[in-house]
Design a protein around this motif. Structure first.
Motif, PDB file in Angstrom:
ATOM      1  N   GLY A   1       0.767  -0.996   0.034  1.00 55.11           N
ATOM      2  CA  GLY A   1       0.096  -0.165   0.134  1.00 55.11           C
ATOM      3  C   GLY A   1       1.026   1.187  -0.033  1.00 55.11           C
ATOM      4  N   ALA A   2       0.532   2.235  -0.750  1.00 48.61           N
ATOM      5  CA  ALA A   2       1.196   3.430  -0.803  1.00 48.61           C
ATOM      6  C   ALA A   2       0.296   4.745  -0.940  1.00 48.61           C
ATOM      7  N   LEU A   3       0.956   5.793  -0.472  1.00 49.30           N
ATOM      8  CA  LEU A   3       0.224   7.177  -0.843  1.00 49.30           C
ATOM      9  C   LEU A   3      -0.881   7.525   0.244  1.00 49.30           C
ATOM     10  N   GLY A   4      -1.811   6.609   0.661  1.00 52.83           N
ATOM     11  CA  GLY A   4      -2.648   6.934   1.583  1.00 52.83           C
ATOM     12  C   GLY A   4      -3.846   7.735   1.459  1.00 52.83           C
ATOM     13  N   HIS A   5      -3.874   8.117   0.055  1.00 57.99           N
ATOM     14  CA  HIS A   5      -5.223   8.998  -0.476  1.00 57.99           C
ATOM     15  C   HIS A   5      -5.352   8.585  -2.094  1.00 57.99           C
TER      16      HIS A   5
END
Length: 428
Positions: free
Chosen positions: A233-237
């Protein structure tokens, strides 16, 4: 009036009152114990109590142990399962608590700067323009009802994946004088329309009067990956199109390594930005399968190391996160991941997925000097508290770049397709 009798009565009333108050305090404490407790195997949950208490486990699942020592009750998860604990005070049952022990779970935190390339599901319409036709200026696409934010998914029954395919159909239809049958996805609806291309008198080519795009690129920060499945998972948005401001509906995509070249420092009213370039070899290190409000998700094709925490660490559920000191991992120069201090200003123990679970503040003098606080490109930076991954940086406050929002890690794990709440068969 016999004052001795009155003093004895008042003394008796006070004695009873103090006894009741002394009894009510622990009762109130026990009633404040949560009805449901979730923990991982090997984890302990401590309840400080003002009076000794006795407990009884109703289901006898052996999924946990409970120790009552003086004024502390400690619950330790021993294996995956569920249990019902009855708390008793002076022989009276006063509280029932459901405890769920989840399987031991760990992930490897990120912090690396990554380059992101998204390919949209079809071709995205990002604007209209006028074509200088034989009978005046017109936008054939806009006249046909095609709107900014629409996704062209089909032309004449054929699936459309890139802009070059659209250009080919437009020129063929214009030359033969045919009408194009356009299939569109607008939000969750599928729409059909007809468009007749118009010949531009300036360059002698046929056009629809639409600005279109089939991909988007940018940078962000890796949050975590699960070592066994390589799910990350990356970025969070969510990644939104820069023109339409709408989330990009992903067909597929890739992530590559990136190097931070410089920092535009954030100031009040103007968020800063990491300036970075994709790695020269453009080696694909993972795919992108999902672009959601909680970030981008997919599977890595190689292992990643940050040089600080390269071994799996436990996670914390939203109710375990507390106000106070924490750290983030991120890159502000080159490709070196560094650790910086922050403060969790507030946190919400969420029962349902939400993108804004924490308010965080950058406190590390080195990071404040370099960036001014949270900058674009820092989204996804993992947040570590007490040796556990608790979430990721997501947004900056425009009027205070030292502060912003964070998302709890359990919601990102859920979006990555990782089920930490795997149910156990109690009958087995």
């Amino acid at each position: 009036m016999n004052w001795d009798v009155i003093r004895k009565v008042i003394g008796g009333i006070l004695l009873v009152s103090f006894s009741v108050i002394g009894f009510l305090k622990p009762v109130q404490q026990y009633l404040s114990i949560p009805h449901n407790i979730t923990m991982f195997e090997g984890q302990e949950y401590t309840l400080p109590l003002s009076k000794p208490v006795s407990t009884e486990m109703a289901n006898k699942t052996n999924s946990m142990t409970v120790h009552n020592n003086d004024h502390v009750t400690t619950i330790k998860g021993t294996k995956h399962g569920q249990e019902e604990i009855i708390f008793e005070l002076a022989g009276f049952p006063i509280k029932k608590v459901n405890v769920e022990v989840l399987k031991d779970f760990k992930v490897i935190p990120g912090g690396q700067s990554i380059g992101v390339k998204l390919n949209s599901l079809g071709v995205l319409v990002v604007g209209h323009h006028l074509v200088e036709g034989e009978h005046g200026k017109i936008s054939p696409g806009e006249t046909a009802g095609i709107k900014v934010g629409d996704i062209i998914t089909e032309i004449n029954g054929k699936k459309i994946e890139n802009m070059s395919e659209v250009a080919s159909f437009v020129q063929d239809a214009g030359t033969s004088g045919k009408v194009l049958q356009i299939g569109i996805q607008r939000n969750q609806k599928k729409i059909s329309t007809e468009v007749s291309p118009v010949k531009d008198q300036k360059d002698e080519t046929y056009k629809l009067g639409l600005y279109i795009r089939d991909s988007a690129a940018g940078i962000g920060t890796m949050t975590f990956y699960e070592p066994k499945t390589k799910k990350y998972g990356a970025l969070g948005h969510v990644i939104s199109d820069m023109d339409t401001k709408k989330p990009i509906i992903v067909k597929d995509g890739q992530i590559v390594r990136s190097t931070v070249t410089s920092i535009e420092k954030g100031i009040n009213g103007n968020p800063g930005e990491k300036l970075a370039k994709f790695s020269t070899d453009r080696e694909i290190i993972g795919n992108i399968q999902r672009n959601s409000p909680f970030g981008i998700f997919g599977t890595l094709e190689t292992t990643l190391k940050n040089g600080i925490l390269d071994k799996p660490i436990p996670i914390a559920l939203s109710h375990e996160v507390k106000k106070g000191k924490a750290k983030i991992l991120t890159v502000v120069d080159g490709d070196e991941v560094e650790e910086y201090e922050i403060e969790i200003v507030s946190t919400i123990p969420q029962k349902f997925p939400a993108v804004k679970g924490m308010v965080i503040k950058i406190t590390d003098p080195k990071l404040l000097e370099k960036t001014g606080g949270i900058v674009q490109g820092m989204s996804g930076s993992p947040i570590i508290q007490d040796g556990k991954l608790i979430g990721a940086v997501t947004h900056v406050f425009v009027n205070d770049p030292t502060s912003g929002y964070g998302v709890h890690i359990e919601w990102m794990l859920n979006e990555a397709g990782i089920d930490i709440y795997e149910k156990v068969d109690q009958a087995g």
